[in-house]
Design a protein around this motif. Structure first.
Motif, PDB file in Angstrom:
ATOM      1  N   GLY A 173      -9.899 -29.498  -3.410  1.00 18.91           N
ATOM      2  CA  GLY A 173      -8.566 -29.312  -2.992  1.00 18.91           C
ATOM      3  C   GLY A 173      -7.846 -30.836  -3.355  1.00 18.91           C
ATOM      4  N   ILE A 174      -8.304 -31.300  -4.604  1.00 16.99           N
ATOM      5  CA  ILE A 174      -7.438 -32.636  -4.862  1.00 16.99           C
ATOM      6  C   ILE A 174      -6.621 -32.448  -5.777  1.00 16.99           C
ATOM      7  N   LEU A 175      -6.931 -31.673  -6.891  1.00 13.22           N
ATOM      8  CA  LEU A 175      -5.874 -31.166  -7.845  1.00 13.22           C
ATOM      9  C   LEU A 175      -5.345 -29.780  -7.525  1.00 13.22           C
ATOM     10  N   GLY A 176      -4.065 -29.455  -7.608  1.00 10.14           N
ATOM     11  CA  GLY A 176      -3.608 -28.397  -7.349  1.00 10.14           C
ATOM     12  C   GLY A 176      -3.029 -27.246  -8.070  1.00 10.14           C
ATOM     13  N   GLU A 177      -2.271 -26.236  -7.506  1.00 12.66           N
ATOM     14  CA  GLU A 177      -1.567 -25.282  -8.196  1.00 12.66           C
ATOM     15  C   GLU A 177      -2.368 -24.304  -9.117  1.00 12.66           C
ATOM     16  N   PHE A 178      -3.557 -24.080  -8.809  1.00 11.62           N
ATOM     17  CA  PHE A 178      -4.519 -23.050  -9.205  1.00 11.62           C
ATOM     18  C   PHE A 178      -4.663 -22.003  -7.884  1.00 11.62           C
ATOM     19  N   VAL A 179      -4.188 -20.665  -8.101  1.00 10.83           N
ATOM     20  CA  VAL A 179      -4.529 -19.687  -7.205  1.00 10.83           C
ATOM     21  C   VAL A 179      -5.912 -19.194  -7.428  1.00 10.83           C
ATOM     22  N   ARG A 180      -6.867 -19.377  -6.315  1.00 15.82           N
ATOM     23  CA  ARG A 180      -8.080 -18.691  -6.382  1.00 15.82           C
ATOM     24  C   ARG A 180      -8.132 -16.964  -6.388  1.00 15.82           C
ATOM     25  N   PHE A 181      -7.285 -16.185  -5.641  1.00 16.04           N
ATOM     26  CA  PHE A 181      -7.179 -14.820  -5.862  1.00 16.04           C
ATOM     27  C   PHE A 181      -5.904 -14.478  -5.721  1.00 16.04           C
ATOM     28  N   ARG A 182      -5.424 -13.409  -6.574  1.00 16.12           N
ATOM     29  CA  ARG A 182      -4.124 -12.523  -6.864  1.00 16.12           C
ATOM     30  C   ARG A 182      -4.761 -11.230  -7.007  1.00 16.12           C
ATOM     31  N   GLY A 183      -3.757 -10.317  -6.600  1.00 18.21           N
ATOM     32  CA  GLY A 183      -4.329  -8.897  -6.790  1.00 18.21           C
ATOM     33  C   GLY A 183      -3.029  -7.880  -6.456  1.00 18.21           C
ATOM     34  N   VAL A 184      -3.232  -6.843  -7.194  1.00 17.83           N
ATOM     35  CA  VAL A 184      -2.049  -5.910  -6.704  1.00 17.83           C
ATOM     36  C   VAL A 184      -3.018  -4.497  -6.497  1.00 17.83           C
ATOM     37  N   ALA A 185      -1.978  -3.447  -5.656  1.00 17.27           N
ATOM     38  CA  ALA A 185      -2.467  -2.396  -5.323  1.00 17.27           C
ATOM     39  C   ALA A 185      -1.236  -1.154  -5.564  1.00 17.27           C
ATOM     40  N   GLU A 186      -1.602  -0.127  -6.195  1.00 15.29           N
ATOM     41  CA  GLU A 186      -0.302   0.673  -6.652  1.00 15.29           C
ATOM     42  C   GLU A 186      -0.538   2.152  -6.526  1.00 15.29           C
ATOM     43  N   VAL A 187       0.100   2.961  -5.974  1.00 18.80           N
ATOM     44  CA  VAL A 187       0.017   4.244  -5.790  1.00 18.80           C
ATOM     45  C   VAL A 187       1.335   5.059  -6.553  1.00 18.80           C
ATOM     46  N   GLY A 188       1.068   5.909  -7.399  1.00 14.21           N
ATOM     47  CA  GLY A 188       2.180   6.553  -8.007  1.00 14.21           C
ATOM     48  C   GLY A 188       1.950   8.188  -7.889  1.00 14.21           C
ATOM     49  N   TRP A 189       3.043   8.820  -8.032  1.00 16.62           N
ATOM     50  CA  TRP A 189       3.281  10.292  -7.888  1.00 16.62           C
ATOM     51  C   TRP A 189       4.204  10.769  -8.890  1.00 16.62           C
ATOM     52  N   SER A 190       3.843  11.857  -9.501  1.00 16.25           N
ATOM     53  CA  SER A 190       4.810  12.576 -10.663  1.00 16.25           C
ATOM     54  C   SER A 190       4.776  14.119 -10.549  1.00 16.25           C
ATOM     55  N   ARG A 191       5.821  14.859 -10.407  1.00 11.08           N
ATOM     56  CA  ARG A 191       5.743  16.336 -10.379  1.00 11.08           C
ATOM     57  C   ARG A 191       7.168  16.866 -11.092  1.00 11.08           C
ATOM     58  N   GLY A 192       6.855  17.495 -12.138  1.00  9.98           N
ATOM     59  CA  GLY A 192       8.182  17.807 -13.117  1.00  9.98           C
ATOM     60  C   GLY A 192       8.775  16.850 -13.566  1.00  9.98           C
ATOM     61  N   ILE A 193       9.927  16.631 -13.376  1.00 10.29           N
ATOM     62  CA  ILE A 193      10.769  15.613 -13.755  1.00 10.29           C
ATOM     63  C   ILE A 193      10.928  14.576 -13.076  1.00 10.29           C
ATOM     64  N   LEU A 194      10.168  14.444 -11.761  1.00  8.05           N
ATOM     65  CA  LEU A 194      10.401  13.239 -10.835  1.00  8.05           C
ATOM     66  C   LEU A 194       9.166  12.586 -10.753  1.00  8.05           C
ATOM     67  N   GLY A 195       9.447  11.167 -10.216  1.00  9.13           N
ATOM     68  CA  GLY A 195       8.091  10.403 -10.138  1.00  9.13           C
ATOM     69  C   GLY A 195       8.468   9.295  -9.156  1.00  9.13           C
ATOM     70  N   ALA A 196       7.673   8.770  -8.613  1.00 10.02           N
ATOM     71  CA  ALA A 196       7.546   7.524  -7.628  1.00 10.02           C
ATOM     72  C   ALA A 196       6.626   6.430  -7.409  1.00 10.02           C
ATOM     73  N   ASN A 197       6.606   5.594  -7.116  1.00 14.42           N
ATOM     74  CA  ASN A 197       5.569   4.576  -6.973  1.00 14.42           C
ATOM     75  C   ASN A 197       5.892   3.317  -6.042  1.00 14.42           C
ATOM     76  N   VAL A 198       4.831   2.805  -5.389  1.00 10.96           N
ATOM     77  CA  VAL A 198       4.861   1.853  -4.522  1.00 10.96           C
ATOM     78  C   VAL A 198       3.658   0.816  -5.053  1.00 10.96           C
ATOM     79  N   LEU A 199       4.204  -0.511  -5.130  1.00 12.55           N
ATOM     80  CA  LEU A 199       3.239  -1.360  -5.537  1.00 12.55           C
ATOM     81  C   LEU A 199       3.201  -2.640  -4.784  1.00 12.55           C
ATOM     82  N   VAL A 200       2.114  -3.018  -4.121  1.00 20.33           N
ATOM     83  CA  VAL A 200       1.845  -4.282  -3.439  1.00 20.33           C
ATOM     84  C   VAL A 200       1.245  -5.367  -4.278  1.00 20.33           C
ATOM     85  N   SER A 201       1.696  -6.464  -3.846  1.00 18.66           N
ATOM     86  CA  SER A 201       1.328  -7.638  -4.826  1.00 18.66           C
ATOM     87  C   SER A 201       0.965  -8.716  -3.887  1.00 18.66           C
TER      88      SER A 201
END
Length: 283
Positions: A173-201
């Motif tokens: 922990g001497i030198l910084g600005e390095f993130v040990r963990f990062r991630g995303v989770a996303e759920v999408g939906w589509s039906r015909g001409i419609l689509g939607a999504n939720v993204l957690v970062s």
């Protein structure tokens, strides 16, 4: 052009027409038209023809081990003087004048020290990238997709100047600005001409560049939502809201509490909840 195709599996035919099929297939078709426009008509029959299951789970993992040498860095004045006294290096960065020598104030007769950026630093890191994608089609509710991805930095060793000890930045922990963990989770939906999504970062906590005043910056999690609608003439309208819950970035007082900004500009932003509308026209 007429064609006749017999296949023990209808999966290749399904890929041609964009449908998940299963069972044996017999296809008779006629193709007419010219080089600019083709039209096809035909008949598909066979045994056990039906919709196949095109739900799929894809997993991918990437282990990385990266070594960076000769990274550009600017040596400090003290480092230049110490290195020059030890082995004569950095002689080109020191301007001397024998007439300026003073046994007490300036024994080396130094007039100027040039702190020119040089290839000095060294970094070595290892970690893992993981991703999982899933596609879930339904006959009545539309198609669903899910994605989870993350990067975990296992080890980071840095040597800022030649001859200095190698620092295990994440462990010590001497030198910084390095993130040990990062991630995303996303759920999408589509039906015909419609689509939607939720993204957690999610961005994990980390040590700031100068940990003297603050030794840890908190993690930050935001949620984005969006929707799309296909319009005539091969166009799409997309709307969405970034950081829908208006989460403020973690407080960063590593540079003190008397001047802005009070957040890490490299990883975070202060915009809060923001909306957007995008129109796409495909030709």
């Amino acid at each position: 052009l007429t064609l006749h195709l017999e296949s023990a599996s209808s999966e290749p035919v399904g890929r041609l027409i964009g449908q998940p099929l299963k069972g044996a297939a017999v296809v008779d078709a006629t193709v007419t038209g010219n080089a600019r426009e083709l039209q096809a008509s035909g008949h598909l029959q066979g045994s056990g023809i039906g919709h196949g299951d095109n739900s799929a789970l894809t997993l991918s993992t990437d282990f990385f081990y990266i070594t960076l040498e000769q990274i550009v860095n600017t040596p400090s004045v003290q480092f230049i003087l110490d290195a020059n006294a030890a082995d004569g290096s950095f002689a080109d960065a020191i301007t001397r004048d024998p007439q300026a020598e003073d046994p007490l104030q300036n024994p080396g007769g130094i007039l100027e020290i040039s702190q020119t950026a040089r290839n000095l630093s060294f970094q070595r890191m290892s970690g893992v990238d993981v991703r999982a994608d899933m596609r879930i089609p339904t006959e009545t509710l539309g198609n669903f997709t899910a994605r989870i991805a993350g990067t975990y930095l296992n080890d980071l060793k840095i040597q800022e100047q030649p001859g200095e000890p190698i620092v295990n930045a994440l462990a010590e922990g001497i030198l910084g600005e390095f993130v040990r963990f990062r991630g995303v989770a996303e759920v999408g939906w589509s039906r015909g001409i419609l689509g939607a999504n939720v993204l957690v970062s999610h961005l994990g906590g980390f040590t700031p560049l100068d940990p003297t005043a603050v030794d840890r910056i908190d993690s930050w999690t935001t949620v984005n939502i969006g929707g799309t609608v296909e319009r005539p003439w091969n166009s799409t309208v997309a709307v969405g809201v970034n950081n829908v819950f208006d989460e403020e970035p973690p407080l960063d007082l590593s540079l003190g509490d008397v001047g802005q900004p009070f957040y890490n500009q490299f990883f975070h932003d202060p915009f809060g909840a923001t909306w957007h509308v995008t129109y796409t026209q495909r030709f």
